[in-house]
Design a protein around this motif. Sequence first.
Motif, PDB file in Angstrom:
ATOM      1  N   ASP A   1       2.367   4.713   0.332  1.00  0.00           N
ATOM      2  CA  ASP A   1       1.893   5.999   0.845  1.00  0.00           C
ATOM      3  C   ASP A   1       0.401   5.988   1.165  1.00  0.00           C
ATOM      4  OD1 ASP A   1       4.416   7.082   0.658  1.00  0.00           O
ATOM      5  OD2 ASP A   1       4.065   8.033  -1.288  1.00  0.00           O
ATOM      6  N   VAL A   2      -0.371   5.235   0.387  1.00  0.00           N
ATOM      7  CA  VAL A   2      -1.815   5.167   0.645  1.00  0.00           C
ATOM      8  C   VAL A   2      -2.065   4.519   2.004  1.00  0.00           C
ATOM      9  CG1 VAL A   2      -4.003   4.163  -0.121  1.00  0.00           C
ATOM     10  CG2 VAL A   2      -2.431   5.141  -1.797  1.00  0.00           C
TER      11      VAL A   2
ATOM     12  N   GLY B   1       0.779  -1.231   0.000  1.00  0.00           N
ATOM     13  CA  GLY B   1       0.000   0.000   0.000  1.00  0.00           C
ATOM     14  C   GLY B   1       0.808   1.277   0.000  1.00  0.00           C
TER      15      GLY B   1
ATOM     16  N   THR C   1      -1.175   6.951   4.728  1.00  0.00           N
ATOM     17  CA  THR C   1      -2.196   7.994   4.845  1.00  0.00           C
ATOM     18  C   THR C   1      -3.439   7.464   5.557  1.00  0.00           C
ATOM     19  OG1 THR C   1      -1.391   9.086   2.853  1.00  0.00           O
ATOM     20  CG2 THR C   1      -3.650   9.598   3.531  1.00  0.00           C
TER      21      THR C   1
END
Length: 136
Positions: A83-84, A81, A87
Amino acid sequence: MYASPLRGDPAAIYRQVDVSSRVQSASPHRLIQLLYEDLDVALRQAAFAIEKKQFEIKSARITKALAILFALEAGLDFTKGGDVAETLSRLYRGARSEVTGAGVSGDAEALRVVAANLAEIAAAWRQIEQQQRAAA
């Protein structure tokens, strides 16, 4: 005589069977959607309970919402995943903080704001599932 394992409140039994069947047949994206749906309901019920001074219900719904937020974060794959996932992890931690604070202060509107913010993420998950079904 035959003893049925399904005793007690028929509505509770139905809910248990309904949840079980929804989960067993669900894709991974659908499972996340189910968590978001349950999270939204828990947050809105907690807000309503605060307004009606139903503190036991408020506590139970906030506890459920926090458990769902922990489950959503625990399910993140930081390797795939990137950076997603990072976040989303920050979003879930922030939401937990907001929910906890709203529960302590009795701020029903703050719970509704968290629910509305998370509804945007839930919509994105629905869109991903729809795209995957269309591609299949």
